[in-house]
Motif scaffolding. Sequence first.
Motif, PDB file in Angstrom:
ATOM      1  N   ALA A  27       0.835  -1.205   0.000  1.00  0.00           N
ATOM      2  CA  ALA A  27       0.000   0.000   0.000  1.00  0.00           C
ATOM      3  C   ALA A  27       0.868   1.253   0.000  1.00  0.00           C
ATOM      4  O   ALA A  27       0.594   2.216  -0.735  1.00  0.00           O
ATOM      5  N   ALA A  28       1.919   1.194   0.790  1.00  0.00           N
ATOM      6  CA  ALA A  28       2.811   2.360   0.843  1.00  0.00           C
ATOM      7  C   ALA A  28       3.425   2.625  -0.526  1.00  0.00           C
ATOM      8  O   ALA A  28       3.524   3.765  -0.987  1.00  0.00           O
ATOM      9  N   LEU A  29       3.802   1.531  -1.191  1.00  0.00           N
ATOM     10  CA  LEU A  29       4.374   1.669  -2.537  1.00  0.00           C
ATOM     11  C   LEU A  29       3.366   2.315  -3.473  1.00  0.00           C
ATOM     12  O   LEU A  29       3.701   3.206  -4.270  1.00  0.00           O
ATOM     13  N   ALA A  30       2.091   1.848  -3.372  1.00  0.00           N
ATOM     14  CA  ALA A  30       1.048   2.406  -4.241  1.00  0.00           C
ATOM     15  C   ALA A  30       0.900   3.904  -4.015  1.00  0.00           C
ATOM     16  O   ALA A  30       0.857   4.691  -4.966  1.00  0.00           O
ATOM     17  N   VAL A  31       0.847   4.305  -2.744  1.00  0.00           N
ATOM     18  CA  VAL A  31       0.684   5.733  -2.440  1.00  0.00           C
ATOM     19  C   VAL A  31       1.905   6.519  -2.944  1.00  0.00           C
ATOM     20  O   VAL A  31       1.773   7.599  -3.539  1.00  0.00           O
ATOM     21  N   GLY A  32       3.062   5.914  -2.731  1.00  0.00           N
ATOM     22  CA  GLY A  32       4.290   6.608  -3.157  1.00  0.00           C
ATOM     23  C   GLY A  32       4.316   6.836  -4.647  1.00  0.00           C
ATOM     24  O   GLY A  32       4.614   7.926  -5.125  1.00  0.00           O
ATOM     25  N   LEU A  33       3.964   5.797  -5.395  1.00  0.00           N
ATOM     26  CA  LEU A  33       3.970   5.942  -6.858  1.00  0.00           C
ATOM     27  C   LEU A  33       2.952   6.980  -7.298  1.00  0.00           C
ATOM     28  O   LEU A  33       3.214   7.781  -8.198  1.00  0.00           O
ATOM     29  N   ALA A  34       1.781   6.959  -6.639  1.00  0.00           N
ATOM     30  CA  ALA A  34       0.745   7.934  -6.995  1.00  0.00           C
ATOM     31  C   ALA A  34       1.227   9.349  -6.716  1.00  0.00           C
ATOM     32  O   ALA A  34       1.009  10.269  -7.520  1.00  0.00           O
ATOM     33  N   ALA A  35       1.943   9.516  -5.598  1.00  0.00           N
ATOM     34  CA  ALA A  35       2.452  10.849  -5.270  1.00  0.00           C
ATOM     35  C   ALA A  35       3.470  11.308  -6.295  1.00  0.00           C
ATOM     36  O   ALA A  35       3.501  12.469  -6.708  1.00  0.00           O
TER      37      ALA A  35
END
Lengths: 84, 355
Positions: A27-35
């Motif tokens: 999930a953290a990776l997903a948020v990071g990529l989105a950011a």
Amino acid sequence: MTLGPELADVVLQNGATLENFTDSGAAALAVGLAALAAGYAERGIGAAAVGAIAEDDDMFVPGLIMTVLPETLVILALVVVFVV
Amino acid sequence: MSVGASNPEYVNARVRSRRASLFADEDYRKLIRMGPSEIARFMEETEYEREINALGARFSGVDLIEYALNRNLAKHFDDLLDWSEGRLYDLVSRYLRKFDVWNLKTIIRGIYTETDSEAIQTDLIRAGELEDGTIDRLLEVDTIEDAVEVLSRTIFYEPLSDALEEFEETGALVPLENALDREFYEHLLEDISRGPGHEPQEGPEAKFVEFLQAEIDFRNARNALRLARSGADLDPATYYIEGGVLFDRADLNRLVADYDELVDHIEENKRYGDRLSGALGRLRDADSLIQFEHALDAALLEYSDTLSSIYPASVSAVLSYILAKEREVENIRAIARGREVGLDESEIEEELVIL
């Protein structure tokens, strides 16, 4: 749901596991990529907005709004954090 | 070649805002009914305010308008070069080099006719890539040889020194001016297009090439029509500019001899035929070359507008602004000069290029 370890398995193919790569990690990776994507999108919009503001001060508010629009990407991605 | 990322978004936003503040059709209609001092007054209330105020004490009437226009043009185009970076700077600066060419021509003519440098200076448009220092040094020299020497580190040095021999033999400025024009046009397409048939097929640069080809074609068409019209015994090949798609050198030599065939040739071209059909028809009937040249200008302007909406964040919008601004300056000048010599409103209107 234990997607994280499975995902790691698929990535590593040969069965070597990545113990620390949990759901929250994914999930953290997903948020990071989105950011990151939002930042990239804001690059162009911000440049254009500053250009417009330089020509006409009244463009400050519209420019600001346009510039932060891609932030919605991050907010939507943040939903993932609550789902896992 | 400048390095670093280019910033089309920023430049585009600024350019589009300035584009929007250009004079509209109604403004021209108002201007047509004014005298020179009223035009200056009107300009003072628009974005020419600073220039009119700065020059108002020294000049008056049409001269004031003309110098204010030139200075304002130079200011805006210098801004463009200031803003743009990287690839965008390359593309914009090579197009704005046409003002370098203009300035050099003016200076060379000034030296040739022994005009004093004050008078030359007022006619310059300092919008190009040449530095002010270089131009100031050019204004101080007395002979054309020295002027060419001053340019030794610019791209104009080689073609000019080649043309200098011919100039010394004949004593005519034509070889020097042709050399400058040729240098400008041939650098335009440099490192974008690898010759005819190898242009980039899509993307913003393809449109850039298309636009420049249109400009070169129109320039060639204009020269050819003038040559055909004047019947002067000049070699058309010396005026031919490479890089266009409408004519090749052989075409031009053949067509200049036959005026009707020349017009047919332009009409048959699939890229421009439709766009120019109205103007070509009028050219056949009325024999008015000026009208046709204005139609070419308007077509080019419209063309650049279309291109700028196909790829919004590219160099096209900047080009279309450059063209539109130039048209505006030329229109206002035409109105002011027209009023000065007492043309009536409909005659002036014919001189304007309005979309």
